[in-house]
Design an enzyme around this catalytic site. Structure first.
Site, short mmCIF file in Angstrom:
data_model
loop_
_atom_site.label_atom_id
_atom_site.label_comp_id
_atom_site.label_asym_id
_atom_site.label_seq_id
_atom_site.Cartn_x
_atom_site.Cartn_y
_atom_site.Cartn_z
N MET A 104 0.82 -1.21 0.00
CA MET A 104 0.00 0.00 0.00
C MET A 104 0.86 1.26 0.00
SD MET A 104 -3.02 -1.01 2.72
CE MET A 104 -4.04 0.43 2.33
N ASP A 150 -2.68 -5.04 -0.09
CA ASP A 150 -2.14 -6.28 0.46
C ASP A 150 -2.89 -6.74 1.71
OD1 ASP A 150 -1.15 -4.20 2.01
OD2 ASP A 150 0.96 -4.79 1.82
#
Length: 501
Positions: free
Chosen positions: A81, A240
């Site tokens: 991220m 994720d």
């Protein structure tokens, strides 16, 4: 038999998995790429490495599996991220990506509060202004690299750039966009108010779609490099942690996940967007449509163990290194470790704090240090669990994935420190499996992600807390929490002696 592929674009490697309609793992392939630390606090990567290594991993995946590429119906993604990727009007890269664990943007975070106001930022984005997020990175580039900022036509997140290079189309999706500080999390759109207040054109924000939406097919160039066909559907994917939650079956109220990768997270499912944690933990959109999750983060979780091995046990495998820690008593013979190697996020949003070993003695051996590192990582994650419990969440069981789920001793330590049942999955593939599930759901194999989870996910073992150990760990945990307050000023003073280049 039909298949889907999940691609997890991590911080240090890309992992690909091939899964069939029964949810069985048929093949996997992983390729590494380097981190670039030009200065203290800097962390960057070359996005070209992501593309090249993903193509290599996919080629290996297909070659080893012997599966007919015509039978691969879909691909989806998980990705690290917050990373900032900048493209010009011709969609060329403008600079290396600034990653989630880069801490250069403390000044920009402070300015965000001045421009927007802390309360208003929380109302819109549900999150504090932290160095790891994307918007502070944009403002840093605007201030320090104005010539690059002026050429920027679109910003992207890491996995979205990879997907663009595989399809030729540009999108983002809600779970990753929620980590930018530019998304209105409740309304699920880019915040024009924030863009206007900070002086950023909202048009550089990519179009938004759901995680399970089909956004295109594999382009000719990537098909040639990998062996895939141009008819393979490509789905948007998720951040994720959202994909890690999907891959662990965290899809309904009350379910909680502990994931230990480079960073570590404790994630809890939320059905509503209106709970108020006052910014103490992250509040993001889930990869499941119209769902959310709250999350605490330890920046250097598995990374702390990697750092320790690389510097003090270079020729030893992780398996060997942790194999004998059960012979070291709780508390590592009076040694405490704080995993603040690159700063910390939850509960201390502090980019300058640094790690420490407390209590070192001449009799300590490598095993004591190894156990101290593992206990310190677990204590740090427990701080997030403590916040959830203080805010009324009942946490009695936790699914553990990642590096922390590869050791029976570490799983028992989690059970004892968290004082909760720890669940180990039988087919734990982390975010890559969650990405594959999004592709399977997007292809219409299942009517819901929950139904998909029923086929893809199984439990192999559970670990119950040892009440005697729980009491000892409560005492050690109280000491652990004192270390931050005792060292935060020292870390700031030592910062001026850090390497600058």
């Amino acid at each position: 038999m039909k298949y889907v592929i999940g691609i997890d674009l991590g911080t240090s490697a890309v992992k690909t998995v091939l899964v069939n309609t029964k949810g069985e793992l048929c093949a996997k392939a992983t390729k590494n790429y380097p981190l670039l630390h030009g200065k203290t606090g800097y962390s960057e990567q070359d996005p070209n490495e992501w593309v090249q290594q993903t193509a290599s991993a996919l080629h290996e995946l297909l070659s080893n599996s012997k599966v007919n590429s015509e039978d691969i119906e879909g691909i989806s993604y998980s990705g690290q991220m917050h990373g900032l990727v900048l493209l010009d009007k011709n969609h060329n890269l403008l600079r290396h990506s600034i990653l989630w664990n880069d801490t250069r943007t403390t000044t920009q975070c402070q300015r965000l509060y001045e421009m927007i106001g802390e309360r208003r930022l929380l109302e819109i984005t549900k999150n504090q202004a932290l160095e790891g997020f994307t918007l502070p990175k944009l403002l840093w580039v605007k201030e320090h690299e104005p010539e690059i900022f002026e050429q920027t036509a679109v910003f992207m997140l890491p996995k979205d750039y990879l997907r663009f290079k595989m399809t030729g189309v540009i999108h983002s999706e809600y779970s990753d966009a929620a980590g930018t500080l530019l998304l209105n999390v409740n309304e699920k759109n880019w915040s024009e108010e924030i863009c206007q207040l900070v002086g950023i054109d909202v048009n550089i924000c990519p179009p938004l779609v759901e995680s399970s939406e089909c956004v295109g097919t594999v382009n000719k160039e990537m098909a040639k490099q990998t062996g895939l066909t141009t008819s393979t559907k490509v789905f948007a994917g998720g951040a994720d942690n959202a994909c890690g939650a999907i891959g662990a079956g965290i899809l309904s109220s009350g379910e909680t996940l502990c994931s230990i990768g480079t960073s570590g997270v404790v994630l809890s499912y939320e059905e509503r967007s209106d709970r108020d944690f006052a910014g103490k933990v992250h509040y993001f959109n889930h990869g499941k449509e119209n769902a959310f999750y709250t999350m605490g983060v330890t920046l250097s979780a598995g990374y702390s163990l990697s750092w320790f091995r690389d510097n003090f046990a270079e020729n030893e495998s992780f398996e060997n290194m942790v194999a004998n820690i059960d012979k070291v008593p709780i508390g590592a013979n009076g040694l405490l470790f704080t995993p603040y190697l690159v700063g910390e996020r939850t509960p201390h949003a502090d980019a300058t704090i640094r790690g420490s070993f407390i209590g070192m003695d001449a009799f300590h051996k490598k095993g004591d240090f190894t156990r101290a590192v593992i206990e310190g990582i677990t204590f740090s994650l427990n701080e997030s669990i403590e916040i959830f419990r203080e805010n009324g969440k009942e946490i009695t069981s936790i699914v553990s994935i990642g590096g922390g789920a590869k050791s029976d001793t570490w799983l028992q330590i989690q059970a004892d420190v968290f004082n909760a049942k720890i669940i180990k999955l039988s087919t734990e593939q982390g975010p890559a499996l969650g990405a594959a599930m999004l592709a399977a759901y997007g292809c219409g194999w299942y009517n819901s992600l929950e139904e998909c989870a029923g086929s893809f996910i199984g439990i192999s073992k559970t670990y119950m807390p040892n009440l005697g150990n729980v009491e000892v760990y409560k005492q050690l945990y109280a000491l652990y929490k004192e270390v931050y307050d005792q060292t935060k000023d020292l870390s700031k003073k030592l910062n001026r002696f850090n390497r600058k280049e």
